[in-house]
Design a protein around this motif. Structure first.
Motif, PDB file in Angstrom:
ATOM      1  N   LYS A  15       0.837  -1.165   0.040  1.00 34.08           N
ATOM      2  CA  LYS A  15       0.041  -0.146  -0.029  1.00 34.08           C
ATOM      3  C   LYS A  15       0.840   1.383   0.115  1.00 34.08           C
ATOM      4  N   PRO A  16       0.641   2.209  -0.820  1.00 39.30           N
ATOM      5  CA  PRO A  16       1.463   3.344  -1.028  1.00 39.30           C
ATOM      6  C   PRO A  16       1.130   4.264   0.249  1.00 39.30           C
ATOM      7  N   HIS A  17       1.930   5.026   0.481  1.00 39.60           N
ATOM      8  CA  HIS A  17       1.736   6.070   1.837  1.00 39.60           C
ATOM      9  C   HIS A  17       0.904   7.218   1.284  1.00 39.60           C
ATOM     10  N   THR A  18      -0.051   7.791   2.154  1.00 43.71           N
ATOM     11  CA  THR A  18      -0.940   8.808   1.966  1.00 43.71           C
ATOM     12  C   THR A  18      -0.671   9.769   3.010  1.00 43.71           C
ATOM     13  N   GLN A  19      -0.933  11.133   2.960  1.00 44.06           N
ATOM     14  CA  GLN A  19      -0.750  11.855   3.872  1.00 44.06           C
ATOM     15  C   GLN A  19      -2.290  12.547   4.332  1.00 44.06           C
ATOM     16  N   GLY A  20      -2.259  12.789   5.797  1.00 41.48           N
ATOM     17  CA  GLY A  20      -3.375  13.018   6.214  1.00 41.48           C
ATOM     18  C   GLY A  20      -3.510  14.716   6.647  1.00 41.48           C
ATOM     19  N   GLN A  21      -4.541  15.167   7.163  1.00 37.60           N
ATOM     20  CA  GLN A  21      -4.705  16.469   7.263  1.00 37.60           C
ATOM     21  C   GLN A  21      -3.943  16.884   8.498  1.00 37.60           C
ATOM     22  N   LEU A  22      -3.286  18.211   8.523  1.00 38.07           N
ATOM     23  CA  LEU A  22      -2.403  18.512   9.715  1.00 38.07           C
ATOM     24  C   LEU A  22      -3.129  18.670  10.979  1.00 38.07           C
ATOM     25  N   MET A  23      -2.450  18.014  12.124  1.00 38.41           N
ATOM     26  CA  MET A  23      -3.183  17.970  13.306  1.00 38.41           C
ATOM     27  C   MET A  23      -1.896  18.556  14.213  1.00 38.41           C
ATOM     28  N   MET A  24      -1.848  19.493  15.135  1.00 42.53           N
ATOM     29  CA  MET A  24      -0.857  19.869  16.093  1.00 42.53           C
ATOM     30  C   MET A  24      -1.091  20.470  17.288  1.00 42.53           C
ATOM     31  N   GLU A  25      -0.749  20.097  18.341  1.00 40.34           N
ATOM     32  CA  GLU A  25      -1.022  20.635  19.537  1.00 40.34           C
ATOM     33  C   GLU A  25       0.111  21.198  20.340  1.00 40.34           C
ATOM     34  N   ILE A  26       0.044  22.257  20.753  1.00 42.62           N
ATOM     35  CA  ILE A  26       1.437  22.969  21.164  1.00 42.62           C
ATOM     36  C   ILE A  26       1.035  23.294  22.587  1.00 42.62           C
ATOM     37  N   SER A  27       1.753  22.791  23.609  1.00 47.97           N
ATOM     38  CA  SER A  27       1.417  22.957  24.990  1.00 47.97           C
ATOM     39  C   SER A  27       2.043  24.329  25.679  1.00 47.97           C
ATOM     40  N   LEU A  28       1.560  24.840  26.527  1.00 48.29           N
ATOM     41  CA  LEU A  28       2.258  26.102  27.109  1.00 48.29           C
ATOM     42  C   LEU A  28       1.951  25.765  28.482  1.00 48.29           C
ATOM     43  N   GLY A  29       2.718  24.596  29.114  1.00 45.51           N
ATOM     44  CA  GLY A  29       2.687  24.277  30.233  1.00 45.51           C
ATOM     45  C   GLY A  29       1.421  23.192  30.548  1.00 45.51           C
ATOM     46  N   PRO A  30       1.464  22.703  31.821  1.00 38.75           N
ATOM     47  CA  PRO A  30       0.407  21.514  31.907  1.00 38.75           C
ATOM     48  C   PRO A  30      -0.879  21.992  31.751  1.00 38.75           C
ATOM     49  N   ASN A  31      -1.324  23.115  31.871  1.00 38.72           N
ATOM     50  CA  ASN A  31      -2.640  23.566  31.730  1.00 38.72           C
ATOM     51  C   ASN A  31      -2.954  24.454  30.738  1.00 38.72           C
ATOM     52  N   ALA A  32      -2.410  24.706  29.609  1.00 38.71           N
ATOM     53  CA  ALA A  32      -2.762  25.644  28.675  1.00 38.71           C
ATOM     54  C   ALA A  32      -2.057  25.159  27.563  1.00 38.71           C
ATOM     55  N   GLY A  33      -2.447  25.768  26.058  1.00 44.49           N
ATOM     56  CA  GLY A  33      -1.993  25.475  24.905  1.00 44.49           C
ATOM     57  C   GLY A  33      -2.871  25.798  23.792  1.00 44.49           C
ATOM     58  N   VAL A  34      -2.523  25.580  22.621  1.00 42.95           N
ATOM     59  CA  VAL A  34      -3.560  25.658  21.389  1.00 42.95           C
ATOM     60  C   VAL A  34      -3.246  24.647  20.461  1.00 42.95           C
ATOM     61  N   SER A  35      -4.336  24.094  19.700  1.00 41.00           N
ATOM     62  CA  SER A  35      -4.069  23.082  18.970  1.00 41.00           C
ATOM     63  C   SER A  35      -4.918  23.518  17.525  1.00 41.00           C
ATOM     64  N   GLN A  36      -4.042  22.822  16.480  1.00 44.03           N
ATOM     65  CA  GLN A  36      -5.044  22.915  15.104  1.00 44.03           C
ATOM     66  C   GLN A  36      -5.325  21.191  14.677  1.00 44.03           C
ATOM     67  N   VAL A  37      -6.751  21.257  14.559  1.00 46.90           N
ATOM     68  CA  VAL A  37      -6.982  19.862  14.482  1.00 46.90           C
ATOM     69  C   VAL A  37      -7.975  19.987  13.082  1.00 46.90           C
ATOM     70  N   LYS A  38      -7.419  19.579  12.046  1.00 46.16           N
ATOM     71  CA  LYS A  38      -8.153  19.398  10.708  1.00 46.16           C
ATOM     72  C   LYS A  38      -8.781  20.838  10.551  1.00 46.16           C
ATOM     73  N   GLY A  39      -8.071  21.908  10.658  1.00 51.13           N
ATOM     74  CA  GLY A  39      -8.817  23.120  10.346  1.00 51.13           C
ATOM     75  C   GLY A  39      -9.471  23.932  11.500  1.00 51.13           C
ATOM     76  N   LEU A  40      -9.564  23.097  12.544  1.00 47.49           N
ATOM     77  CA  LEU A  40     -10.231  23.715  13.688  1.00 47.49           C
ATOM     78  C   LEU A  40      -9.150  24.096  14.546  1.00 47.49           C
ATOM     79  N   ILE A  41      -9.302  25.263  15.422  1.00 47.95           N
ATOM     80  CA  ILE A  41      -8.453  25.866  16.394  1.00 47.95           C
ATOM     81  C   ILE A  41      -9.170  25.411  17.657  1.00 47.95           C
ATOM     82  N   LEU A  42      -8.424  24.718  18.534  1.00 49.05           N
ATOM     83  CA  LEU A  42      -8.642  24.419  19.924  1.00 49.05           C
ATOM     84  C   LEU A  42      -7.768  25.249  20.841  1.00 49.05           C
TER      85      LEU A  42
END
Length: 508
Positions: free
Chosen positions: A452-479
């Motif tokens: 099976k050839p490799h395929t790519q998925g949508q970007l998902m990135m979670e960036i923490s700012l310490g144990p209780n904070a952060g910002v995420s980008q999940v499939k075009g949504l911002i958390l």
């Protein structure tokens, strides 16, 4: 409250375009004299560029990993995968799937070096002779019984393929370290003295005799052998190169030191951070951002300056709104930003040790500091393959592969993870996805089935700012912080990797 920096412009320095300050204007960004507003940023993702340099540290995040190999994860780099419809995937693939979850997929775009553009590839014949099987309980084909997969590198890609081959195909996992470094938690280790020990997980307890601690000296593709520095020669039927990247401490750890020595270094840096008053972080990618967040969540009154050589934090992989939110949150902590300026005396400055010094940029800015920490980019760890695979490496040092991760023009040799030139963000999620897919494909190849050839998925990135904070980008949504905390920030996936991936108990 924001902190201003004294600036002494160099007479030889001509005015340049000022750093972008993002949509909001209240950040303490140090602008360039004679600057003009930066052009508006398009929210569209840029086309991936092959071979760009990744950002250090597994700091981004680890959401979902489809068993079908189409996942993204963590430490961002510089490519933004194309988006596509969501596909259904097998829910029972491996324990790593639990860590990363599911994700959509899109066609692979790995460049013109692909030897076969067709998604269907016929398996090649197995070698006439191969090492005796061991540690395998399988009713598979004779080819499976005789196979010996050698995996060089025990990072996220290496443990992913090893875990999925375990009990099916005989393999040997080789790494210079005795423990897997879960570097997603590296930056918290630099701030909290109780955390570093939780980021080093023993290989032996998971892989037993199928793990060999050692360093590869050379590869002989002509007779399918690798040579260790000890002189030992190991034969393979399939060779998987998963050597990842190297980078500066604390984001990465030099593999020439032991885990105990690394833990001691982290604890020492945590003590240096605690005593320092004015801290300069060099590098505004994910590593620099997360380290800044960790420092200020643990020590709220520190004076922290973040210097980044580009106009925006992180890179163009994330949406502009993600950069804005991150900068807003750090600005509330009192962080001073100096953007679009490069530190010119970094090699002369002592890093990771409390010592009064002055950091100088190419624009003439000078910042006094008690402690300087380097969070600049990493580079592929492929130097060991220069003798026999040197012609298969691109300008950035990554091994050229096709959509099956086969090294260009070399039979039975594969490269996965951050050391290959697949045009996607170099982060643990992607590395894990590639490892799982290749394991599946090796089994299929030995069974004379199409790979099976490799395929790519949508970007998902979670960036923490310490144990209780952060910002995420999940499939075009911002958390925001609430969801990012429970997805990643709370423990940086430490428990999941110990218990679900490596099947071990977390140390207290």
């Amino acid at each position: 409250m924001f902190h201003s920096q004294s600036r002494t412009p160099s007479p030889a320095t001509s005015p340049r375009q000022s750093p972008s300050t993002s949509p909001t204007s209240h950040f303490p960004v140090s602008p360039r004299r004679g600057s003009h507003p930066s052009p508006r940023i398009s929210p569209k993702h840029p086309r991936p560029r092959r071979g760009s340099s990744p950002n250090p540290v597994g700091s981004a995040s680890l959401p979902s990993l489809p068993s079908s190999h189409t996942n993204n994860l963590l430490t961002p780099s510089s490519h933004s995968p194309a988006s596509s419809p969501v596909e259904k995937h097998d829910r029972t693939i491996t324990d790593l799937t639990f860590v990363f979850g599911k994700n959509g997929s899109a066609p692979h775009k790995g460049g013109n070096h692909s030897r076969d553009a067709s998604p269907k590839v016929s398996p090649s014949a197995s070698p006439k002779s191969s090492p005796k099987k061991s540690h395998v309980k399988s009713n598979g084909s004779e080819e499976q019984s005789n196979a010996h997969v050698v995996i060089v590198g025990g990072g996220y890609a290496g443990i992913a393929i090893a875990r999925k081959l375990q009990g099916k195909i005989n393999f040997t996992l080789i790494d210079p370290k005795e423990r897997f470094h879960h570097h997603i938690g590296a930056l918290r280790s630099a701030v909290r003295t109780d955390f570093a020990k939780k980021t080093f997980i023993p290989y032996k307890a998971t892989f037993g005799k199928q793990f060999k601690q050692g360093r590869v000296k050379d590869v002989k593709t002509s007779d399918r052998t690798i040579i260790l520095e000890t002189g030992e020669t190991i034969s393979y039927t399939h060779l998987v190169i998963a050597t990842g990247c190297t980078g500066p401490f604390p984001g990465r750890v030099d593999d020439t030191i032991t885990a105990d020595e690394a833990i001691s270094r982290y604890n020492n840096l945590a003590e240096q951070i605690e005593t320092a008053d004015k801290i300069v972080i060099v590098g505004g990618g994910v590593a620099g951002i997360e380290l800044t967040g960790e420092i200020l969540s643990a020590h709220k009154n520190k004076n922290v300056t973040l210097i980044h050589a580009h106009q925006h934090l992180i890179n163009d992989d994330v949406l502009p709104a993600v950069r804005t939110k991150l900068q807003e949150k750090l600005a509330r902590y009192g962080v001073t930003f100096i953007l679009d300026e490069r530190v010119k005396n970094l090699d002369e400055v002592a890093t990771n040790v409390s010592k009064p010094t002055t950091v100088k940029t190419d624009a003439g800015t000078e910042v006094s500091a008690d402690l300087v920490i380097r969070c600049t980019g990493v580079k592929p760890n492929t130097a060991v393959f220069a003798n026999n695979l040197g012609g298969k490496v691109d300008d950035s040092g990554r091994l050229k592969v096709n959509e099956l991760f086969e090294v260009d023009g070399v039979e039975h040799v594969y490269a996965i993870g951050a050391c290959n030139d697949v045009a996607e963000v170099k982060m643990p999620r992607h590395s894990t996805a590639q490892g799982e897919l290749l394991a599946e494909n090796i089994v299929r190849k030995l069974d004379n089935k199409e790979m099976k050839p490799h395929t790519q998925g949508q970007l998902m990135m979670e960036i923490s700012l310490g144990p209780n904070a952060g910002v995420s980008q999940v499939k075009g949504l911002i958390l925001g912080s609430f969801l990012t905390k429970y997805r990643k920030s709370k423990d940086l996936f430490v428990h999941r990797f110990w218990k679900k991936v490596m099947k071990q108990e977390v140390p207290h």
